[in-house]
Design a protein around this motif. Structure first.
Motif, mmCIF file in Angstrom:
data_model
loop_
_atom_site.group_PDB
_atom_site.id
_atom_site.type_symbol
_atom_site.label_atom_id
_atom_site.label_comp_id
_atom_site.label_asym_id
_atom_site.label_seq_id
_atom_site.Cartn_x
_atom_site.Cartn_y
_atom_site.Cartn_z
ATOM 1 N N MET A 133 0.849 -1.170 0.000
ATOM 2 C CA MET A 133 0.000 0.000 0.000
ATOM 3 C C MET A 133 0.893 1.231 0.000
ATOM 4 O O MET A 133 1.826 1.331 0.774
ATOM 5 C CB MET A 133 -0.888 -0.034 1.232
ATOM 6 N N ALA A 134 0.614 2.136 -0.907
ATOM 7 C CA ALA A 134 1.440 3.338 -1.028
ATOM 8 C C ALA A 134 1.121 4.313 0.091
ATOM 9 O O ALA A 134 0.019 4.425 0.562
ATOM 10 C CB ALA A 134 1.181 3.986 -2.383
ATOM 11 N N GLY A 135 2.095 5.062 0.502
ATOM 12 C CA GLY A 135 1.809 6.113 1.436
ATOM 13 C C GLY A 135 2.889 6.381 2.449
ATOM 14 O O GLY A 135 3.951 5.954 2.294
ATOM 15 N N ILE A 136 2.876 6.880 3.468
ATOM 16 C CA ILE A 136 3.106 7.456 4.691
ATOM 17 C C ILE A 136 3.378 8.654 4.089
ATOM 18 O O ILE A 136 4.469 8.423 3.684
ATOM 19 C CB ILE A 136 4.205 7.606 5.582
ATOM 20 N N ILE A 137 3.574 10.298 5.172
ATOM 21 C CA ILE A 137 3.921 11.219 6.207
ATOM 22 C C ILE A 137 4.845 11.258 5.937
ATOM 23 O O ILE A 137 5.208 11.793 5.772
ATOM 24 C CB ILE A 137 4.218 12.122 7.222
ATOM 25 N N THR A 138 3.154 11.868 5.248
ATOM 26 C CA THR A 138 3.255 12.245 5.253
ATOM 27 C C THR A 138 3.858 12.717 5.489
ATOM 28 O O THR A 138 3.725 13.433 4.946
ATOM 29 C CB THR A 138 2.617 12.678 5.256
ATOM 30 N N LEU A 139 4.738 12.753 5.902
ATOM 31 C CA LEU A 139 5.353 13.545 6.774
ATOM 32 C C LEU A 139 6.048 13.270 7.561
ATOM 33 O O LEU A 139 6.612 13.403 7.502
ATOM 34 C CB LEU A 139 4.768 14.511 7.173
ATOM 35 N N ILE A 140 3.955 14.165 5.887
ATOM 36 C CA ILE A 140 4.012 14.253 6.813
ATOM 37 C C ILE A 140 4.130 13.721 6.622
ATOM 38 O O ILE A 140 4.222 13.866 6.540
ATOM 39 C CB ILE A 140 3.724 14.860 7.356
ATOM 40 N N ALA A 141 3.167 13.146 6.062
ATOM 41 C CA ALA A 141 3.383 12.991 6.610
ATOM 42 C C ALA A 141 3.436 12.691 6.848
ATOM 43 O O ALA A 141 5.101 12.373 4.769
ATOM 44 C CB ALA A 141 3.495 12.562 6.491
ATOM 45 N N ALA A 142 4.859 12.145 6.942
ATOM 46 C CA ALA A 142 5.696 12.085 6.782
ATOM 47 C C ALA A 142 6.876 11.582 7.240
ATOM 48 O O ALA A 142 6.522 11.887 7.087
ATOM 49 C CB ALA A 142 6.031 13.550 7.103
ATOM 50 N N PRO B 81 -4.215 19.523 8.182
ATOM 51 C CA PRO B 81 -3.255 20.571 8.566
ATOM 52 C C PRO B 81 -4.034 21.760 9.115
ATOM 53 O O PRO B 81 -4.925 22.282 8.448
ATOM 54 C CB PRO B 81 -2.570 20.926 7.247
ATOM 55 N N THR B 82 -3.736 22.170 10.341
ATOM 56 C CA THR B 82 -4.505 23.243 10.961
ATOM 57 C C THR B 82 -3.961 24.622 10.646
ATOM 58 O O THR B 82 -4.660 25.607 10.818
ATOM 59 C CB THR B 82 -4.568 23.081 12.492
ATOM 60 N N ASN B 83 -2.735 24.707 10.198
ATOM 61 C CA ASN B 83 -2.156 26.016 9.896
ATOM 62 C C ASN B 83 -1.532 26.025 8.504
ATOM 63 O O ASN B 83 -0.465 26.565 8.297
ATOM 64 C CB ASN B 83 -1.139 26.415 10.971
ATOM 65 N N HIS B 84 -2.262 25.400 7.562
ATOM 66 C CA HIS B 84 -1.779 25.331 6.191
ATOM 67 C C HIS B 84 -2.955 25.167 5.255
ATOM 68 O O HIS B 84 -3.996 24.646 5.648
ATOM 69 C CB HIS B 84 -0.797 24.159 6.027
ATOM 70 N N GLN B 85 -2.804 25.586 3.991
ATOM 71 C CA GLN B 85 -3.908 25.545 3.037
ATOM 72 C C GLN B 85 -4.205 24.157 2.481
ATOM 73 O O GLN B 85 -5.259 23.939 1.900
ATOM 74 C CB GLN B 85 -3.628 26.496 1.864
ATOM 75 N N ILE B 86 -3.315 23.193 2.628
ATOM 76 C CA ILE B 86 -3.588 21.847 2.140
ATOM 77 C C ILE B 86 -4.752 21.278 2.940
ATOM 78 O O ILE B 86 -4.789 21.367 4.170
ATOM 79 C CB ILE B 86 -2.323 20.963 2.229
ATOM 80 N N GLU B 87 -5.725 20.721 2.239
ATOM 81 C CA GLU B 87 -6.972 20.286 2.860
ATOM 82 C C GLU B 87 -6.843 19.039 3.715
ATOM 83 O O GLU B 87 -7.442 18.940 4.781
ATOM 84 C CB GLU B 87 -8.025 20.037 1.773
ATOM 85 N N SER B 88 -6.105 18.043 3.227
ATOM 86 C CA SER B 88 -6.063 16.762 3.912
ATOM 87 C C SER B 88 -4.762 16.046 3.592
ATOM 88 O O SER B 88 -4.232 16.186 2.488
ATOM 89 C CB SER B 88 -7.247 15.899 3.456
ATOM 90 N N VAL B 89 -4.276 15.282 4.552
ATOM 91 C CA VAL B 89 -3.089 14.460 4.364
ATOM 92 C C VAL B 89 -3.443 13.055 4.838
ATOM 93 O O VAL B 89 -3.928 12.873 5.963
ATOM 94 C CB VAL B 89 -1.887 15.002 5.175
ATOM 95 N N TRP B 90 -3.229 12.075 3.974
ATOM 96 C CA TRP B 90 -3.451 10.686 4.345
ATOM 97 C C TRP B 90 -2.109 10.032 4.620
ATOM 98 O O TRP B 90 -1.171 10.170 3.833
ATOM 99 C CB TRP B 90 -4.160 9.936 3.232
ATOM 100 N N LEU B 91 -2.013 9.343 5.740
ATOM 101 C CA LEU B 91 -0.809 8.608 6.091
ATOM 102 C C LEU B 91 -1.150 7.127 6.133
ATOM 103 O O LEU B 91 -2.069 6.717 6.846
ATOM 104 C CB LEU B 91 -0.273 9.059 7.454
ATOM 105 N N CYS B 92 -0.406 6.322 5.370
ATOM 106 C CA CYS B 92 -0.683 4.889 5.306
ATOM 107 C C CYS B 92 -0.138 4.171 6.530
ATOM 108 O O CYS B 92 0.461 4.776 7.420
ATOM 109 C CB CYS B 92 -0.102 4.294 4.024
ATOM 110 N N ASP B 93 -0.300 2.868 6.555
ATOM 111 C CA ASP B 93 0.102 2.078 7.707
ATOM 112 C C ASP B 93 1.612 1.982 7.896
ATOM 113 O O ASP B 93 2.063 1.506 8.942
ATOM 114 C CB ASP B 93 -0.515 0.686 7.634
ATOM 115 N N VAL B 94 2.419 2.468 6.949
ATOM 116 C CA VAL B 94 3.862 2.555 7.182
ATOM 117 C C VAL B 94 4.120 3.500 8.356
ATOM 118 O O VAL B 94 5.129 3.386 9.046
ATOM 119 C CB VAL B 94 4.612 3.002 5.904
#
Length: 135
Positions: free
Chosen positions: A1-10, A104-117
């Protein structure tokens, strides 16, 4: 599964955040962007396929913002606020294998998904993640 963090996040040089993170500590992760445009977290000991380490679904946008045009960025993270940090707040946990969504509470990006990594890198899906680019 693709992902993490993000970040984030990452990312990167930590196996389990919760084993070393205290209220006063931060952890650094490294991310790199490949020529085809995909961001990856650097987790050399991760036992799964490289594709699992891809940053997608908003995490890539945050890394583009943090990297300021570069193809590599070091990101400092903590569960506690620290000087200059942006904030991600967990808004929804997916089913096992489904990661978690952060706002993100202090940024214009609407949503960040972080995978199970994230579970491999941080040991959990924290309620809040504070982060900033440091290199």
């Amino acid at each position: 599964m693709a992902g993490i963090i993000t970040l984030i996040a990452a990312g990167a040089l930590l196996v389990v955040w919760s084993s070393v993170s205290t209220s006063d500590s931060t952890t650094e992760f490294s991310f790199h962007k490949e020529p085809h445009g995909t961001w990856y977290i650097d987790l050399p000991d991760y036992p799964g396929p490289k594709g699992d380490l891809a940053m997608v679904a908003g995490a890539d946008d945050m890394l583009d913002y943090l990297a300021k045009g570069k193809t590599r960025v070091e990101v400092e993270m903590s569960e506690q606020p620290f000087a200059g940090a942006l904030e991600l707040v967990r808004v929804k946990l997916g089913e096992p294998g489904g990661g978690a969504f952060y706002k993100p509470t202090n940024h214009q990006i609407e949503s960040v998904w972080l995978c199970d990594v994230t579970l491999y890198a941080l040991g959990k899906f924290p309620e809040k993640i504070y982060f900033k680019a440091v290199g």
